[in-house]
Scaffold this active site. Sequence first.
Site, PDB file in Angstrom:
ATOM      1  NE  ARG A  89      -0.654   0.185   4.829  1.00  0.00           N
ATOM      2  CZ  ARG A  89      -1.450   0.714   6.092  1.00  0.00           C
ATOM      3  NH1 ARG A  89      -2.632   0.967   6.107  1.00  0.00           N
ATOM      4  NH2 ARG A  89      -0.768   0.623   7.256  1.00  0.00           N
ATOM      5  CG  HIS A 167      -7.988  -1.847   5.367  1.00  0.00           C
ATOM      6  ND1 HIS A 167      -9.116  -0.909   6.002  1.00  0.00           N
ATOM      7  CD2 HIS A 167      -7.430  -2.162   6.478  1.00  0.00           C
ATOM      8  CE1 HIS A 167      -8.790  -0.981   7.236  1.00  0.00           C
ATOM      9  NE2 HIS A 167      -7.824  -1.405   7.395  1.00  0.00           N
ATOM     10  CG  ASP A 212     -10.103  -3.905  14.606  1.00  0.00           C
ATOM     11  OD1 ASP A 212     -10.189  -4.662  13.752  1.00  0.00           O
ATOM     12  OD2 ASP A 212      -9.024  -3.437  15.116  1.00  0.00           O
ATOM     13  CD  GLU A 271     -10.648  -4.077   6.897  1.00  0.00           C
ATOM     14  OE1 GLU A 271      -9.506  -4.676   6.876  1.00  0.00           O
ATOM     15  OE2 GLU A 271     -10.871  -3.189   7.956  1.00  0.00           O
TER      16      GLU A 271
HETATM   17  O1  TA6 Z   1      -8.572  -3.612   9.398  1.00  0.00           O
HETATM   18  C1  TA6 Z   1      -8.571  -2.964  10.792  1.00  0.00           C
HETATM   19  C2  TA6 Z   1      -7.281  -2.641  11.065  1.00  0.00           C
HETATM   20  O2  TA6 Z   1      -6.337  -3.695  11.212  1.00  0.00           O
HETATM   21  C3  TA6 Z   1      -7.598  -2.025  12.438  1.00  0.00           C
HETATM   22  O3  TA6 Z   1      -7.078  -2.755  13.648  1.00  0.00           O
HETATM   23  C4  TA6 Z   1      -7.192  -0.669  12.480  1.00  0.00           C
HETATM   24  O4  TA6 Z   1      -5.814  -0.261  13.225  1.00  0.00           O
HETATM   25  C5  TA6 Z   1      -6.988  -0.236  11.068  1.00  0.00           C
HETATM   26  O5  TA6 Z   1      -6.763  -1.708  10.319  1.00  0.00           O
HETATM   27  C6  TA6 Z   1      -6.125   0.638  10.277  1.00  0.00           C
HETATM   28  O6  TA6 Z   1      -4.809   0.086  10.232  1.00  0.00           O
HETATM   29  P1  TA6 Z   1      -3.860   1.396   9.496  1.00  0.00           P
HETATM   30  O7  TA6 Z   1      -2.506   0.740   9.688  1.00  0.00           O
HETATM   31  O8  TA6 Z   1      -4.219   1.882   8.328  1.00  0.00           O
HETATM   32  O9  TA6 Z   1      -3.868   2.440  10.494  1.00  0.00           O
END
Ligand code: TA6
Length: 312
Positions: A89, A167, A212, A271
Amino acid sequence: MATERPSFELAKGINGLDKIILRESRNRSAEVYLYGGHVTSWKNENGEELLHLSSKAIFKPPKPIRGGIPLCFPQFSNFGTLESHGFARNRIWEVDASPPPLPTNSSSNAYVDLILRPSEDDLKAWPHNFEFRMRVALGSEGELTLTSRIRNTNSDGKPFTFTFAYHTYFSVSDISEVRVEGLETLDYLDNLTNRERFTEQGDAITFESETDKIYLSTPAKIAILDHEKKRTFVVRKDGLADAVVWNPWDKRSKTISDLGDEDYKHMLCVEAAAIERPITLKPGEEWKGRLELSAVPSSYSSGQLDPKKVLE
Ligand code: TA6
């Protein structure tokens, strides 16, 4: 089958980053940044944005873009030793001029093929050669399809293993008015309690606090019903057994520097993912994971949303 050549525009986006614009008839569009292979916009025929992009999104490498559809590869979250959600990403992807054929059943030619290969530095952190191809397509009914093909191109005979997620940040009118259907009665790992395993109740999922969760062995179709907008997002997925549902709510939002304090009210991440059973590929093997998103008017019957109609 799409037989024509792909049709897309290459343009400059925020901070001069390259982006691809896909346009379909009736005003529909999608945008993909080469930075991250990251879909940042998906609009319907009324020009309404269907994905949530953070009001504080930073379009500056190496920070990943907050919102849209970040790609988590080769690691979801901290399920491993790499940076959170892996490195795909925040790498610069390329347009893939001659991808291997990928049959589609859409008549639209609004699509682009992208490719990511590891850099020398990536190979130091994750010593595996791969080709990650992704086609982003905007279909003739406005549906957005992301098809990822990941191939092990190691010449040392070694397999590799990865976890993965699209995501996706959906735009919703009011998180308190939203429900998710298709995940009832399933087991999930709760990220808020050390990934303890629970079983979801029989009701549709609604939101009133930080959420979450990693739902396991999920169906191929999940629906997100936006009561206020009378709109339903239908998520169709293939090759992606799990589904993460995330909303940071108010307190946690304030700890995320590139997320506006109020953004959580208007976003929901659902996701499509492969987490519980990581994917292993031997040299020469390829994995495919497909996500199709559509936005349809919610079915209404006597003032109640009818889940059966929505999931049919
Ligand atoms: O997909 C959920 C998650 O893993 C959460 O735990 C949260 O922290 C989110 O992704 C965002 O992650 P990031 O690394 O983009 O801040």
